[in-house]
Every structure is written in structure tokens, then in C-alpha cells.
Design a protein around this motif. Structure first.
Motif, mmCIF file in Angstrom:
data_model
loop_
_atom_site.group_PDB
_atom_site.id
_atom_site.type_symbol
_atom_site.label_atom_id
_atom_site.label_comp_id
_atom_site.label_asym_id
_atom_site.label_seq_id
_atom_site.Cartn_x
_atom_site.Cartn_y
_atom_site.Cartn_z
ATOM 1 N N CYS A 39 0.825 -1.207 0.000
ATOM 2 C CA CYS A 39 0.000 0.000 0.000
ATOM 3 C C CYS A 39 0.860 1.259 0.000
ATOM 4 O O CYS A 39 1.692 1.449 0.885
ATOM 5 C CB CYS A 39 -0.901 -0.005 1.233
ATOM 6 S SG CYS A 39 -2.023 1.400 1.301
ATOM 7 N N GLN A 86 -13.505 -6.971 2.368
ATOM 8 C CA GLN A 86 -12.578 -7.707 3.236
ATOM 9 C C GLN A 86 -13.224 -8.952 3.827
ATOM 10 O O GLN A 86 -12.569 -9.980 3.982
ATOM 11 C CB GLN A 86 -12.045 -6.808 4.356
ATOM 12 C CG GLN A 86 -10.943 -5.870 3.870
ATOM 13 C CD GLN A 86 -10.292 -5.098 4.991
ATOM 14 O OE1 GLN A 86 -10.917 -4.784 5.998
ATOM 15 N NE2 GLN A 86 -9.023 -4.776 4.823
ATOM 16 N N ASP A 113 -6.900 -5.718 -0.899
ATOM 17 C CA ASP A 113 -5.932 -4.844 -0.228
ATOM 18 C C ASP A 113 -5.858 -3.471 -0.902
ATOM 19 O O ASP A 113 -5.663 -2.451 -0.236
ATOM 20 C CB ASP A 113 -4.540 -5.486 -0.225
ATOM 21 C CG ASP A 113 -4.483 -6.745 0.624
ATOM 22 O OD1 ASP A 113 -5.439 -6.992 1.385
ATOM 23 O OD2 ASP A 113 -3.488 -7.484 0.528
ATOM 24 N N CYS A 121 -6.535 -0.052 0.975
ATOM 25 C CA CYS A 121 -5.467 0.947 0.958
ATOM 26 C C CYS A 121 -6.014 2.308 0.549
ATOM 27 O O CYS A 121 -5.741 3.321 1.198
ATOM 28 C CB CYS A 121 -4.381 0.490 -0.016
ATOM 29 S SG CYS A 121 -3.072 1.680 -0.294
#
Ligand code: HEC
Length: 113
Positions: A35, A84, A100, A104
Motif C-alpha cells: 500500500c 474484506q 488490499d 489501501c
């Protein structure tokens, strides 16, 4: 003397081949998503949501509308949560890197960047 040069050349070629193969192997190991603030709504998030979510979440269809920045940013935390925990996309899936990536962007402040 000629043989020595020849052998030296073969050894060098072998070494180069081996080191190239090693590089190839390293590249095959997935590094995972890292990230950074480079994550962009326009270049990363919008295309992903358009592909994976817009078929259902468009305009007046299923809440929330995931085709406009205004609506996506208002629901950023919710989008992060449902991707998620695997609830969304319904009837599909995201890779861990894509999950992700969304998290991020949300953690970076869900910017219109
Ligand atoms: C096949 C259709 C479909 C796709 C594709 C889809 N969704 Fe959904 N989404 C739904 C439906 C239907 C609901 C309503 C809740 C339910 O039925 O589970 C929903 C609900 C939601 C909600 C609201 C959850 C709540 O608690 O109010 C969010 C946020 C969401 N989806 C995000 C996404 C994201 C992000 C994607 C893409 C990664 C996505 N959805 C892909 C059908 C879809």
C-alpha cells in the motif's frame, strides 16, 4: 591457451545463464500488494469497481451506486468492510491484492485522485 579462453567463455556463459534463471525464479514469487499513496481512484479503484461491482451497483440499481466518486467515497468504509469479509462481490470474487488495494485507498482517505 585457446582452450583456456574457450573454457573461460563457457564458464561465463553458464554463470550468466544461472543468474538469469535465478532472477526469473525470484520474479515468480508473488510479492503481495504494497500500500502506497500511489493508489488512485481514477486509475485503480474506479476500473475495478466498474468491472466487479457496477453490473449490480449502478445508478438506481442496488445500493450503493458504485459508479460515481461521490457515492463510492460516501460508502468507502462499508465497501472496505464487505470486500474484506468476502460478502461482496456477490456471485464473484476479488483477489487478495484487489481487496488490499481497495482497503489501501480507503485508508488513504478515499481521495478523488
Ligand atoms: C451480482 C450482483 C452484485 C455484485 C457483482 C456486487 N454486489 Fe454488492 N450488493 C448486491 C446486493 C443484492 C446487495 C444487497 C445485500 C445483499 O443482498 O447481500 C449488495 C450490497 C452491497 C453493499 C451494502 C451492504 C450493506 O451492509 O448495506 C455494499 C457496500 C456492496 N454491496 C458493495 C459491493 C462491492 C464493493 C462490489 C464489488 C467488489 C459488489 N458489491 C458487487 C449485489 C451485488
Amino acid at each position: 591457451m585457446k582452450n583456456t579462453i574457450y573454457l573461460g567463455f563457457i564458464t561465463l556463459s553458464l554463470l550468466m545463464t544461472v543468474s538469469c534463471e535465478n532472477n526469473a525464479l525470484e520474479e515468480e514469487i508473488p510479492e503481495g500488494f504494497v500500500c502506497t499513496t500511489d493508489v488512485s481512484y481514477t486509475n485503480d479503484i474506479d476500473p475495478l469497481l466498474t468491472q466487479k461491482c457496477a453490473p449490480c451497483h449502478i445508478g438506481g440499481g442496488q445500493f450503493p451506486d458504485l459508479t460515481t466518486y461521490a457515492s463510492v467515497s460516501q460508502n468507502a468504509e462499508l465497501i472496505k468492510t464487505v470486500t474484506q469479509n468476502g460478502t461482496m462481490p456477490k456471485n464473484g470474487f476479488l483477489t487478495q491484492d484487489q481487496i488490499d488495494l481497495i482497503a489501501c485507498w480507503v485508508d488513504n482517505g478515499a481521495l478523488n485522485n
